[in-house]
Structures are given as structure tokens and as C-alpha cells.
Design a protein around this motif. Sequence first.
Motif, PDB file in Angstrom:
ATOM      1  N   GLY A   6      -2.717   8.921 -11.377  1.00 13.25           N
ATOM      2  CA  GLY A   6      -3.659   9.348 -10.335  1.00 13.25           C
ATOM      3  C   GLY A   6      -3.381   8.671  -9.004  1.00 13.25           C
ATOM      4  N   GLY A   7      -2.743   7.503  -9.043  1.00 14.01           N
ATOM      5  CA  GLY A   7      -2.623   6.733  -7.816  1.00 14.01           C
ATOM      6  C   GLY A   7      -1.291   6.838  -7.103  1.00 14.01           C
ATOM      7  N   THR A  10      -0.398  10.825  -5.400  1.00 16.72           N
ATOM      8  CA  THR A  10      -1.393  11.147  -4.371  1.00 16.72           C
ATOM      9  C   THR A  10      -1.157  10.316  -3.112  1.00 16.72           C
ATOM     10  N   SER A  11      -0.934   9.007  -3.307  1.00 18.66           N
ATOM     11  CA  SER A  11      -0.760   8.133  -2.136  1.00 18.66           C
ATOM     12  C   SER A  11       0.545   8.465  -1.417  1.00 18.66           C
ATOM     13  N   THR A  14       0.222  11.707   0.512  1.00 18.49           N
ATOM     14  CA  THR A  14      -0.577  11.533   1.737  1.00 18.49           C
ATOM     15  C   THR A  14       0.303  10.968   2.855  1.00 18.49           C
ATOM     16  N   LEU A  65      -5.751  14.624   5.078  1.00 19.54           N
ATOM     17  CA  LEU A  65      -6.376  14.922   3.786  1.00 19.54           C
ATOM     18  C   LEU A  65      -7.155  16.239   3.824  1.00 19.54           C
ATOM     19  N   ALA A  71      -4.447  16.600  -4.173  1.00 27.80           N
ATOM     20  CA  ALA A  71      -4.806  17.302  -5.422  1.00 27.80           C
ATOM     21  C   ALA A  71      -5.616  18.537  -5.020  1.00 27.80           C
ATOM     22  N   GLY A 139     -12.623  14.647  -4.413  1.00 24.88           N
ATOM     23  CA  GLY A 139     -13.591  15.217  -5.337  1.00 24.88           C
ATOM     24  C   GLY A 139     -15.002  14.820  -4.966  1.00 24.88           C
ATOM     25  N   ALA A 140     -15.925  15.020  -5.888  1.00 21.41           N
ATOM     26  CA  ALA A 140     -17.327  14.689  -5.652  1.00 21.41           C
ATOM     27  C   ALA A 140     -18.014  14.498  -6.998  1.00 21.41           C
ATOM     28  N   ARG A 143     -17.422  12.133 -11.407  1.00 19.71           N
ATOM     29  CA  ARG A 143     -16.010  12.001 -11.757  1.00 19.71           C
ATOM     30  C   ARG A 143     -15.108  12.014 -10.523  1.00 19.71           C
ATOM     31  N   MET A 144     -15.670  11.736  -9.364  1.00 25.48           N
ATOM     32  CA  MET A 144     -14.793  11.723  -8.180  1.00 25.48           C
ATOM     33  C   MET A 144     -13.828  10.536  -8.267  1.00 25.48           C
ATOM     34  N   PRO A 146     -11.995   7.304  -8.447  1.00 25.04           N
ATOM     35  CA  PRO A 146     -12.408   5.903  -8.397  1.00 25.04           C
ATOM     36  C   PRO A 146     -11.440   5.053  -7.573  1.00 25.04           C
TER      37      PRO A 146
END
Length: 209
Positions: A6-7, A10-11, A14, A65, A71, A139-140, A143-144, A146
Motif C-alpha cells: 500500500g505504501g 502509491t508514494s 505520486t 492527487l 489508487a 479513500g474515506a 477503511r481509509m 492509514p
Amino acid sequence: QDLFAGGSDTSATTLEWTMAELVKNPKVMGKAQDEVRRALAGQPKVTEDSLGGLNYMRLVIKEVLRLHPPAPLLLPRECMNDCRVLGFDVPKGTMVLVNAWAISRDPAHWDAAEEFIPERFERGEVDFKGADMEYTPFGAGRRMCPGMSFGLANAELALAGLLYHFDWELPGGAEAEELDVTQKMGVTVRLRRDLLLVPVVRAPLPLDY
Ligand code: HEM
């Protein structure tokens, strides 16, 4: 494994889109570089402590973003109960994908939706913390993402270094308009062609770095 998966992408995505948009928009690049260079004047390198005053750079990342949420469909959700949304029946067990990419480019919610304008976030009316449904790159709900603060801190630190130490050119003296920013859809949305830029040193790194 979730944290690494997840990290990482995405980073990195960006940061790559940020550099692409900055090279494509030289005025924005100039403004962001001025801010970083003024804030860090005389410092040998960027540290986390020096990021505090970089407000414009933060707006740049926000706008990246919006146009390029790494994502684009967030993560799949499963509907826990039969329900009705905007007149549509959604049975229990349905997999739901939210197209955050399309929503954050929707002209119903955004002026000049396709244009890269970091200043649109200046008044701070819309944020990515999960309360504004037209802008949810993280997200929101419960489960957005962390890793939001960590991901942003990483992106800011790396970007400030790239803007402070170097000017950036396209290879072969190409013009900014020639940069191909076509997107390649996937679990994350990346540039179709990897970004290739030429760094020109402005503030050399200390030898012991
Ligand atoms: C710019 C950087 C990042 C972006 C844009 C991003 C975006 C997202 C999005 C859209 C989701 C799905 C949220 C939802 O469905 O509502 C998510 C979930 C997640 N992210 Fe991130 N993320 C980033 C950085 C990170 C970092 C640095 C980490 C960890 C170190 C991380 C770990 C996770 C995890 C574990 C989940 C799953 C959460 C759950 O299902 O409960 N993310 N992220």
C-alpha cells in the motif's frame, strides 16, 4: 505485506506525477522552487524540520492527487446489507468500486477540472481527509488509508529535495508541451511512458551526504 504494497507504489506514483506536472507547467515549477529555495536558503540539505513553511508545495501535491489519484478505484468494498443508493438496488455481497479518479475530475464539482491549478486549494475548503466526497485520494470512512500522513511526509521530503537541489529539463532540449502524460490504467495509474528528466545541479549536496 499490506503496508509495503500500500505504501510503495502509491508514494512513488505520486512523486512521478508531481514531477511530470511540474515540468509540464513551468510557472508552477518556478513558484514551487522559489518557495523551497527561499525557505531553505543556505541550508546544505533538506530535512523534515525545513518542510514546515512549504505551503505552495503542499498545494501542488494536493492538485497532483486530484488529477492523478494513485489508487483510482480506491480498494474494492463489499456491501454488507441489501441497500438502495441513488435509486439503485445493491444486494448484500456486491463488490463496489468507487471511481475516485472520475469524481475528482468531474466538472460538476471542479472548475477547469482537467487543468493543473494548485491554487484551487488555497482557501482550504476541500481536503483529502475523508470528509469531502468529491476528493478522496486516500479513500474515506473507517477503511481509509492509514498511511496518509506517512505517505505525504515521504512525498514532501523527496520533492523538496528534488526542487531545492536541481533544475529539471527534458532530454534533448524538448519543450514542456512535448511531454507525454498519457496515463496507463492499472491498480495504480502511472505514466504510460516512464518519466525521463535531466537534473541540472543548483544547490550541490554536501560531500558527506
Ligand atoms: C500518497 C500515498 C498514498 C495514497 C494516495 C494512498 C491511497 C490509499 C487508498 C485510496 C486506500 C483505500 C482507501 C479506501 O478504500 O477507502 C488505501 C488503503 C491503504 N493504505 Fe494507502 N495510500 C498511500 C500511502 C500509504 C502508505 C505510505 C501506507 C503504509 C505505510 C499505506 C497503507 C495502506 C493500507 C494498509 C491500506 C488498507 C487499509 C484498510 O483496508 O483498512 N498507504 N491507501
